[in-house]
Design a protein around this motif. Structure first.
Motif, PDB file in Angstrom:
ATOM      1  N   ALA A 135       0.836  -1.207   0.000  1.00  0.00           N
ATOM      2  CA  ALA A 135       0.000   0.000   0.000  1.00  0.00           C
ATOM      3  C   ALA A 135       0.868   1.253   0.000  1.00  0.00           C
ATOM      4  O   ALA A 135       0.589   2.225  -0.721  1.00  0.00           O
ATOM      5  N   LEU A 136       1.955   1.229   0.787  1.00  0.00           N
ATOM      6  CA  LEU A 136       2.867   2.375   0.811  1.00  0.00           C
ATOM      7  C   LEU A 136       3.600   2.518  -0.524  1.00  0.00           C
ATOM      8  O   LEU A 136       3.814   3.633  -1.011  1.00  0.00           O
ATOM      9  N   VAL A 137       3.996   1.386  -1.111  1.00  0.00           N
ATOM     10  CA  VAL A 137       4.675   1.419  -2.412  1.00  0.00           C
ATOM     11  C   VAL A 137       3.776   2.061  -3.461  1.00  0.00           C
ATOM     12  O   VAL A 137       4.206   2.921  -4.245  1.00  0.00           O
ATOM     13  N   ASP A 138       2.518   1.650  -3.497  1.00  0.00           N
ATOM     14  CA  ASP A 138       1.579   2.217  -4.476  1.00  0.00           C
ATOM     15  C   ASP A 138       1.409   3.719  -4.273  1.00  0.00           C
ATOM     16  O   ASP A 138       1.280   4.474  -5.253  1.00  0.00           O
ATOM     17  N   THR A 139       1.411   4.164  -3.018  1.00  0.00           N
ATOM     18  CA  THR A 139       1.297   5.599  -2.742  1.00  0.00           C
ATOM     19  C   THR A 139       2.506   6.351  -3.282  1.00  0.00           C
ATOM     20  O   THR A 139       2.374   7.427  -3.884  1.00  0.00           O
ATOM     21  N   VAL A 140       3.700   5.781  -3.083  1.00  0.00           N
ATOM     22  CA  VAL A 140       4.923   6.415  -3.597  1.00  0.00           C
ATOM     23  C   VAL A 140       4.864   6.493  -5.125  1.00  0.00           C
ATOM     24  O   VAL A 140       5.181   7.529  -5.730  1.00  0.00           O
ATOM     25  N   LEU A 141       4.458   5.399  -5.758  1.00  0.00           N
ATOM     26  CA  LEU A 141       4.364   5.389  -7.223  1.00  0.00           C
ATOM     27  C   LEU A 141       3.324   6.398  -7.720  1.00  0.00           C
ATOM     28  O   LEU A 141       3.509   7.021  -8.770  1.00  0.00           O
ATOM     29  N   ASP A 142       2.246   6.567  -6.966  1.00  0.00           N
ATOM     30  CA  ASP A 142       1.240   7.573  -7.330  1.00  0.00           C
ATOM     31  C   ASP A 142       1.846   8.971  -7.302  1.00  0.00           C
ATOM     32  O   ASP A 142       1.599   9.800  -8.194  1.00  0.00           O
ATOM     33  N   ARG A 143       2.622   9.261  -6.262  1.00  0.00           N
ATOM     34  CA  ARG A 143       3.262  10.580  -6.139  1.00  0.00           C
ATOM     35  C   ARG A 143       4.231  10.829  -7.297  1.00  0.00           C
ATOM     36  O   ARG A 143       4.290  11.924  -7.860  1.00  0.00           O
ATOM     37  N   ILE A 144       4.996   9.787  -7.657  1.00  0.00           N
ATOM     38  CA  ILE A 144       5.959   9.937  -8.761  1.00  0.00           C
ATOM     39  C   ILE A 144       5.216  10.131 -10.082  1.00  0.00           C
ATOM     40  O   ILE A 144       5.591  10.976 -10.910  1.00  0.00           O
ATOM     41  N   THR A 145       4.145   9.345 -10.296  1.00  0.00           N
ATOM     42  CA  THR A 145       3.358   9.458 -11.530  1.00  0.00           C
ATOM     43  C   THR A 145       2.795  10.864 -11.679  1.00  0.00           C
ATOM     44  O   THR A 145       2.814  11.451 -12.777  1.00  0.00           O
ATOM     45  N   GLU A 146       2.287  11.422 -10.574  1.00  0.00           N
ATOM     46  CA  GLU A 146       1.743  12.782 -10.611  1.00  0.00           C
ATOM     47  C   GLU A 146       2.839  13.790 -10.955  1.00  0.00           C
ATOM     48  O   GLU A 146       2.638  14.689 -11.784  1.00  0.00           O
TER      49      GLU A 146
END
Length: 569
Positions: free
Chosen positions: A462-473
């Motif tokens: 869940a934390l990994v997906d959040t980090v990837l979301d931030r990078i994607t944005e």
């Protein structure tokens, strides 16, 4: 009799074979140390079309004297995306021609001088201090040892003719019928596959033929099998590589199998032609000559070398028109939906003809940089495990690394001695942007690797997906023409701090391995945010519109005022 076999047969044959193969190794190592990197760069640069591929393969293999090393090099370059499948097929065709140069040289009657020359070059190798001189001496020493080893083998094999038991076994190996020919070809292919050197097999066959142990036509048939067996090494080299690298190895295998299959029905007519051609080289290879009171067949090595060269030239001439067919058929081998993803190793917009005109070249570079960023963003898809993502992060990284180097080389080529300052400033800014963009691609690759090689717990995922979301944005800043997302890294750092705190505060539900990987991942995210900000700032620092060249103003001394004219205060 046992002592005679040991002294007169085993010692010279085993010693000669060892010296022969050591000579091949020395010659190959010396030449490759001198030239292999240059040859690899040369091959990557020139092998763009099938014709150039054949010429490059022939030239390079003729220099490094190892079709095996050449084929393995080609498979590696295909795996890295430097050479495409189609030119790789033609390069392998050329490699088969180039290796026959060595077979022709082996056939030269220089055996007795081999030891003397090897000794001279060995002294140079031992006492020389310069590495280049040592490599040249090593190559020459290997070249000389090949002849000396072949001479020893020929002398050691000659007494076998007087041993009925040995001759009765060898007499079964005769290429005087079609099935006998097939049997000889398969045996030679098996021997070559085991020792990984067609040159070594042909050298052994030349020795047997020159000693009169092997009938000359059978020796020629063995050289045909050696071309078949050498394909095993390229296949083994491709086992853990990309699909295209495997296809390059399959091209080598299919090329030689088809060539041998075509030549088998033509073998006996070609022997009549070979006897006729050998009349220009000294006569019938099956006729013995007495040298120093000993019967020998010195023309057999010449016949074997000549046939090997003619076979590979004929094979290439027959199959070269079908390079496109080879590519289409092999491209379907092992194909799946992941191969529909674009090949990012080849530039799409960098037109060399545009380099003379900045108004066209600058947009070319900008489009290719955007394409690089598009490719780099796929690392996030790899991290998320999407079906549409590239299969292997390392292969994708290798492809975009090649693209990055091509972009920088193209941009550097825009500099001209008389370039006005405004235009030079723009080119310099593009090069800096390309450098920051490449660093961003590296950071995204490291992110994908960290996520891809770790099995995260549900809390960690869940934390990994959040980090990837931030990078994607954040990537929208550099991938979209008009983005409402702020470019400043400082605006994203509080979110990273929050994620770090969450990572540290989570209890037993977050394993220690997950915690370490997540902290490293947050560090990569910070670097990505900084690089995104730096790319955006570089784009804004210099206008991407090509400035017009300013006319050169020549200063001239002011004219002296006329008499009676007013002088300014």
């Amino acid at each position: 009799m046992q002592a005679d076999i040991f002294k007169d047969v085993l010692v010279p044959v085993i010693g000669g074979l060892g010296i022969f193969m050591l000579g091949l190794e020395f010659m190959s190592n010396g030449i490759q140390s001198l030239a292999v990197n240059k040859m690899r760069r040369f091959l990557a640069r020139v092998a763009g079309t099938p014709v150039k591929g054949v010429l490059a393969g022939t030239f390079i293999t003729g220099i490094i004297q190892s079709s095996t090393a050449m084929t393995v090099m080609v498979v590696g370059l295909v795996n890295a995306g430097v050479v495409g499948l189609r030119p790789a097929i033609s390069v392998i065709m050329g490699a088969n021609i180039g290796t026959t140069l060595g077979n022709g040289l082996i056939a030269l009657p220089l055996g007795p001088l081999g030891l003397l020359l090897a000794g001279c070059f060995a002294l140079v190798y031992v006492f020389a201090k310069d590495e280049k001189v040592r490599n040249i001496a090593l190559a020459c020493m290997g070249f000389a040892l090949i002849f000396y080893g072949l001479n020893l083998m020929t002398g050691g094999l000659r007494p076998l003719r007087s041993i009925p038991e040995v001759m009765s076994v060898i007499s079964a190996l005769k290429a005087d019928t079609f099935m006998g020919l097939v049997y000889c070809v398969l045996i030679a292919a098996g021997i070559t596959a085991m020792i990984h050197s067609s040159s070594a097999t042909i050298g052994i066959v030349m020795g047997l033929g020159a000693a009169g142990v092997l009938e000359w036509q059978t020796a020629v048939a063995f050289s045909l099998g050696a071309d078949l067996g050498t394909t095993v090494t390229s296949w083994m080299a491709s086992l853990n590589l990309s699909k295209n690298a495997k296809r390059a190895a399959y091209a080598h295998i299919s090329f030689n199998i088809i060539g041998v299959a075509i030549m088998l029905p033509l073998f006996f007519p070609s022997m009549a032609l070979l006897v006729y051609v050998m009349g220009w080289f000294g006569g019938d290879p099956g006729v013995a000559q007495v040298v120093n009171g000993k019967e020998t067949f010195p023309l057999v090595p010449v016949a074997v070398g000549l046939y090997s060269t003619a076979f590979n030239l004929f094979n290439t001439a027959i199959l070269f028109p079908f390079v496109g067919v080879f590519e289409r058929v092999l491209s379907r081998v092992g194909r799946d939906s992941t191969e529909d993803i674009e090949d990012y190793s080849t530039p799409r917009f960098l037109n060399p003809n545009d380099q003379a005109d900045l108004a066209r070249a600058v947009p070319d570079v900008r489009k290719e940089l955007d394409r690089y960023l598009e490719a780099a963003t796929l690392f996030l898809a790899i991290g998320r495990g999407k079906d549409t993502a590239p299969d292997d992060a390392r292969e994708h990284h290798a492809a975009i690394d090649i693209l990055s180097r091509d972009i920088r080389a193209y941009a550097a080529g825009l500099f001209k001695p008389d370039l006005p300052y405004g235009q030079a400033d723009l080119v310099a800014s593009l090069i800096e942007e390309a450098d920051f963009t490449a660093s961003l691609g590296e950071a995204l690759y490291q992110t994908a690797r960290r996520v891809d090689r770790e099995e995260f717990s549900p809390a960690g995922r869940a934390l990994v997906d959040t980090v990837l979301d931030r990078i994607t944005e954040a990537m929208q800043v550099v991938t979209q023409e008009q983005s409402a997302v702020p470019a400043e890294a400082a605006t994203r750092l509080p979110a990273i701090v929050q994620l770090r705190e969450s990572c540290l505060k989570l209890g037993p539900e977050l394993p220690a391995a997950d915690r370490g990987s997540l902290l490293a991942l947050l560090g990569s995210a910070e670097r990505i945010f900084v690089l995104i900000e730096r790319i955006d700032a570089e784009r804004r620092s210099v206008s991407r519109a090509v400035p017009a060249a300013r006319p050169v103003v020549v200063d001239s001394a002011p004219e002296a005022p006329l008499a009676g004219s007013p002088v300014p205060a």
